[in-house]
Scaffold this motif. Sequence first.
Motif, PDB file in Angstrom:
ATOM      1  N   LYS A  72       0.891  -1.302  -0.008  1.00 22.21           N
ATOM      2  CA  LYS A  72       0.021  -0.049   0.019  1.00 22.21           C
ATOM      3  C   LYS A  72       1.140   1.245   0.073  1.00 22.21           C
ATOM      4  O   LYS A  72       1.934   1.320   0.729  1.00 22.21           O
ATOM      5  N   PHE A  73       0.266   2.202  -0.733  1.00 19.96           N
ATOM      6  CA  PHE A  73       1.359   3.330  -0.918  1.00 19.96           C
ATOM      7  C   PHE A  73       0.054   4.680  -0.948  1.00 19.96           C
ATOM      8  O   PHE A  73      -0.581   4.688  -1.652  1.00 19.96           O
ATOM      9  N   ALA A  74       0.324   5.374   0.131  1.00 22.61           N
ATOM     10  CA  ALA A  74      -0.784   6.301   0.461  1.00 22.61           C
ATOM     11  C   ALA A  74      -0.016   7.781   0.709  1.00 22.61           C
ATOM     12  O   ALA A  74       1.009   7.658   1.504  1.00 22.61           O
ATOM     13  N   TRP A  75      -0.495   8.851  -0.188  1.00 18.63           N
ATOM     14  CA  TRP A  75       0.320  10.183   0.175  1.00 18.63           C
ATOM     15  C   TRP A  75      -0.790  11.193   0.024  1.00 18.63           C
ATOM     16  O   TRP A  75      -1.773  11.313  -0.918  1.00 18.63           O
ATOM     17  N   ASN A 106      -1.328  32.599  -6.423  1.00 19.37           N
ATOM     18  CA  ASN A 106      -1.461  32.289  -7.998  1.00 19.37           C
ATOM     19  C   ASN A 106      -1.067  30.826  -8.298  1.00 19.37           C
ATOM     20  O   ASN A 106      -1.467  30.530  -9.585  1.00 19.37           O
ATOM     21  N   SER A 107      -0.755  29.914  -7.550  1.00 16.66           N
ATOM     22  CA  SER A 107      -0.682  28.527  -7.805  1.00 16.66           C
ATOM     23  C   SER A 107      -0.848  27.686  -6.796  1.00 16.66           C
ATOM     24  O   SER A 107      -0.597  28.182  -5.576  1.00 16.66           O
ATOM     25  N   ARG A 108      -1.200  26.431  -7.036  1.00 14.02           N
ATOM     26  CA  ARG A 108      -1.605  25.378  -5.824  1.00 14.02           C
ATOM     27  C   ARG A 108      -1.192  23.955  -6.414  1.00 14.02           C
ATOM     28  O   ARG A 108      -1.682  23.725  -7.532  1.00 14.02           O
ATOM     29  N   PHE A 109      -0.681  23.377  -5.612  1.00 13.73           N
ATOM     30  CA  PHE A 109      -0.436  21.865  -5.734  1.00 13.73           C
ATOM     31  C   PHE A 109      -1.017  21.099  -4.660  1.00 13.73           C
ATOM     32  O   PHE A 109      -0.808  21.401  -3.394  1.00 13.73           O
ATOM     33  N   SER A 110      -1.700  19.857  -4.968  1.00 14.17           N
ATOM     34  CA  SER A 110      -2.301  19.002  -3.954  1.00 14.17           C
ATOM     35  C   SER A 110      -2.254  17.572  -4.516  1.00 14.17           C
ATOM     36  O   SER A 110      -2.097  17.099  -5.850  1.00 14.17           O
ATOM     37  N   ALA A 111      -2.180  16.648  -3.594  1.00 23.67           N
ATOM     38  CA  ALA A 111      -2.090  15.227  -3.805  1.00 23.67           C
ATOM     39  C   ALA A 111      -2.825  14.193  -2.721  1.00 23.67           C
ATOM     40  O   ALA A 111      -2.791  14.715  -1.718  1.00 23.67           O
ATOM     41  N   ASN A 112      -3.542  13.430  -3.479  1.00 21.44           N
ATOM     42  CA  ASN A 112      -4.110  12.507  -2.681  1.00 21.44           C
ATOM     43  C   ASN A 112      -4.060  11.142  -3.277  1.00 21.44           C
ATOM     44  O   ASN A 112      -4.862  10.596  -4.030  1.00 21.44           O
ATOM     45  N   VAL A 113      -3.160  10.253  -2.994  1.00 21.00           N
ATOM     46  CA  VAL A 113      -2.500   8.914  -3.828  1.00 21.00           C
ATOM     47  C   VAL A 113      -2.828   8.156  -2.686  1.00 21.00           C
ATOM     48  O   VAL A 113      -2.398   7.959  -1.668  1.00 21.00           O
ATOM     49  N   ASN A 114      -3.777   6.810  -3.559  1.00 24.65           N
ATOM     50  CA  ASN A 114      -4.006   5.688  -2.606  1.00 24.65           C
ATOM     51  C   ASN A 114      -3.776   4.694  -3.738  1.00 24.65           C
ATOM     52  O   ASN A 114      -4.760   4.372  -4.460  1.00 24.65           O
ATOM     53  N   LEU A 115      -2.571   3.753  -3.407  1.00 29.12           N
ATOM     54  CA  LEU A 115      -2.476   2.810  -4.228  1.00 29.12           C
ATOM     55  C   LEU A 115      -2.359   1.500  -3.702  1.00 29.12           C
ATOM     56  O   LEU A 115      -1.400   1.479  -2.471  1.00 29.12           O
ATOM     57  N   GLN A 116      -2.730   0.521  -3.973  1.00 32.90           N
ATOM     58  CA  GLN A 116      -2.535  -0.877  -3.263  1.00 32.90           C
ATOM     59  C   GLN A 116      -2.758  -2.041  -4.129  1.00 32.90           C
ATOM     60  O   GLN A 116      -3.350  -2.008  -5.221  1.00 32.90           O
ATOM     61  N   SER A 117      -2.257  -3.091  -3.571  1.00 31.26           N
ATOM     62  CA  SER A 117      -2.511  -4.415  -4.319  1.00 31.26           C
ATOM     63  C   SER A 117      -3.750  -4.982  -4.047  1.00 31.26           C
ATOM     64  O   SER A 117      -4.437  -4.566  -3.273  1.00 31.26           O
ATOM     65  N   ARG A 118      -3.978  -5.962  -4.944  1.00 29.20           N
ATOM     66  CA  ARG A 118      -5.254  -6.451  -4.987  1.00 29.20           C
ATOM     67  C   ARG A 118      -5.662  -7.284  -3.629  1.00 29.20           C
ATOM     68  O   ARG A 118      -6.760  -7.403  -2.813  1.00 29.20           O
ATOM     69  N   ASN A 119      -4.461  -7.912  -3.286  1.00 29.23           N
ATOM     70  CA  ASN A 119      -4.677  -8.759  -1.724  1.00 29.23           C
ATOM     71  C   ASN A 119      -4.690  -7.802  -0.539  1.00 29.23           C
ATOM     72  O   ASN A 119      -4.767  -8.472   0.612  1.00 29.23           O
ATOM     73  N   TYR A 120      -4.220  -6.765  -0.591  1.00 30.60           N
ATOM     74  CA  TYR A 120      -4.319  -6.053   0.429  1.00 30.60           C
ATOM     75  C   TYR A 120      -5.373  -5.900   1.290  1.00 30.60           C
ATOM     76  O   TYR A 120      -5.120  -5.941   2.557  1.00 30.60           O
TER      77      TYR A 120
END
Length: 887
Positions: free
Chosen positions: A340-343, A354-368
Amino acid sequence: MVLSFGPSLSAQQAVGVAVPSAVSHDLARGAAQVVPDSLRGAVSTGSVRSAVPSDSLPAHRDTVRLLPMSPNALTDIIHYSASDSVALNVSGRSAVLYRKGSIDYQGMELHADDIVVDFDRQSLRARGSVDSSGNYEGRPLFKQDGSEYNADTINFNYGTKKGIITGVVTQEGDGFLHGTRVKKVNDSVMYLSSGQYTTCNYAHPHFAINFSKSKLVTGSLIVTGPAYVSVEDVPTPLALPFAFFPLTKGRSSGIIMPSYGWMNGRGYYLKDGGYYFALNDFMDLSLLGELYTNLSWRGEVKSNYYRRYRYRGSLDISYGQTHEGLRGDSTTYRTYSDFKFAWRHDQDAKANPNSRFSANVNLQSRNYNRTTTNANDYFNSTTTSSVSYTARLGNSFNLAAAFNESYNVQTGLMNIKFPSFSLSSVTFYPLRRKVASGSLRWYENISLSYQLEGANNVSVQDSDLFRRTIFNQMQYGVQHRIPLQSTLKVLRFFNWTNSLSYNERWHWSTIEKHLDTAGTLLIDTIRGFRANRDFSFSSSLSTRIYGMFAFRGGPLRALRHVVNPAISFSYRPDFGSERLGYWRSYTDESGYVHRYSIFEQSLYGGPSDGRSGRIAFSVGNNLEAKIKPLRDTSADLRKVTLIESLTFSMSYDLARDSLNWSDLNISGHTTLFRNLVLNYSGSFIPYVVDSLGRKHDKLLWREEHRLFRKSNSTLSAQLSYTLNNSTFKRKEGESSKPADMRHVGAPMLLSPYDVDNELLHGTYADFSMPWSLSFNYTLSRVSRYVAATFGFESELVQSLSFNGNFSPTENWRISFTSGYDFVGKGISYTSIDIYRDLHCWEMRLNWVPFGFYKSWNFRIGIKASSLKDVKYEKRQTYQENQNYSLY
């Protein structure tokens, strides 16, 4: 008042000075200075002013000899006060403060009923006093460098910063330290004998860790010798050879104690243990792990970071290996890995406007989801990720770029959109004057804008994610849009809007369809750049009509009907001609000609086939009423919305040779009694439909003498309501309790026995405990026309969900959630939570009594975070049989 002590004072001057009650003065800094009689010193409270010569001074300067400062002299002003009196002994160089004495010297504060100051020894002695009832009151309170010490007696040397304190109680972090006798070595180090440490803030704590001796380093740590735990002064067999309590404020690095227990299929385990690193004020790091006796394992890295007014975020990475079944048994044993990788990253709006950066990452394997013990992860079958960046380019353009991903852990299908970007301009008015005078001319309302979009999409199985074949599955393209629009006011009451839109799409692949010799349809992908273009024109005219109906008698005083009619015309040329090449055709074995777009598998598609010239009609309705209150005739009329929206829409296509009329669409919604929401949508066909569901160019009116046949409809009702202890409260001035003459006149004190009888058999019961009950009832009916049977089939959805909580006493809180599916005839997910506040302890019970997720979890432990691992926990989850843990 300023006191000066020096060796030149005579014996007659060494007398005691009694200061009246409620005085507040300052003791001056330094030893006394001896001045000649020709000078008269001028002094004031709290400071020493320079000597000023009198009028009788001679013109020449006197020679003055100043005595050296005594080594025991004060180096700063002492502020003191007392509510009774202050006795100053000049010869003995001491002072005594009676009743609520207070001394403030160089950041040190001392409050007590009896304070003695010895200036020669630079010492303070403080104690309380015994009142007429024999109670010890006015205990000394000592404050220094943010620390407070309540004690029975205090002996302190303000020169060496050392002292002896008896019966001390001080707070360190979220805990309290009790000591029978304390030796204060300096500002930060203390030694205690016969003491105890607890997180209970009572003078007589519910529990404590007792020790015979310990060392305290203020704001750092407490180290003790042999210690044992006592509950309500009853010693327990829980003992330690030594104890260590960190007192560092904020975060500090240290070991994270693991939990242990049993899990079905994996055996005994140690999990959620590791080490915590407080890297700096902006970032931390946790290294965690879990290990099972069947050699399954998992490692996890967690980190949080934060910069004020700039950004905040978190990172969570885990990887593990799970073994199932019996080793050596090929039919049951298997092993697999999961990750599992979550950021998550959020930029503060104040960091860069004048600018904005955002991230919501949720990666995981099928067996997790199969191996995790986190219930939230287990219930989630689809994960989504997004990373976005937006920026403002000058004053005219806005740029946006993003990465988006969704993953179905059950099917293993991933949908990835990367990269995707857009560039859009603000709205321009090219014909508007720079310096306007008077009203705008019609052409000055013409607006123009530009929009650019680009993306690359791919849908792929997780097993094929890193294979080269993924490039053949990608869909990518670029789209341009230039809308031109103008809005005018016509005949004062009509809004006339005209728009012209130009679209251009760029693709790097097209398709070609043909039949092989066996009659099988083949689709070939042709690589290469290909663009398509189209444009359309639309014009709409709308207005708003108000109708008011007034009534004289009765509670209904007025009705207001608002009608929003609109008519629009849209035209699109034929972009399906062979000359343009956007549309092609092939003929099947029966001779039927199939037309297809060469861009139908492209990202943004292509222009539509054929010409369109459509006239659309729509009528929107809103109905409101004004009601007069029946009880309060002087109150203002109340507005009630009967129908929030009811819209009828239909269109006629001038360019088609048949079936020119579209279906009649009806949609509406309203809210009744503030809690009942009604929604309706339906579609009605004006043509004859055969048994295969195909429309014929014959109006129903001519064949069956009716205008429409219902195609489908959806009617839904949702009722939401919340009840609580204030719902049934009577209005101000109304009594909710029957009259009881025993309560008239002087107040009466009831014993516990009397209170019980009042509640059970007496005149009233008090139902004022906090409680809340919320429920949500949903009823939906979907009806569809079935051409084969010339009838309708319906689907009914009916469910009830409710949740609530109540507190039978101040320290008890019980909450629950459940529901019922009337169609499936079953109870939905049910959970009961019980919480008991035990002052410095707390008890929690979560219970899922039935269903697939039947489980329970009981926990009792200390509230304070410093001793959060002192707990007893027992649970049974849906994943395991039994799990007993004692920390």
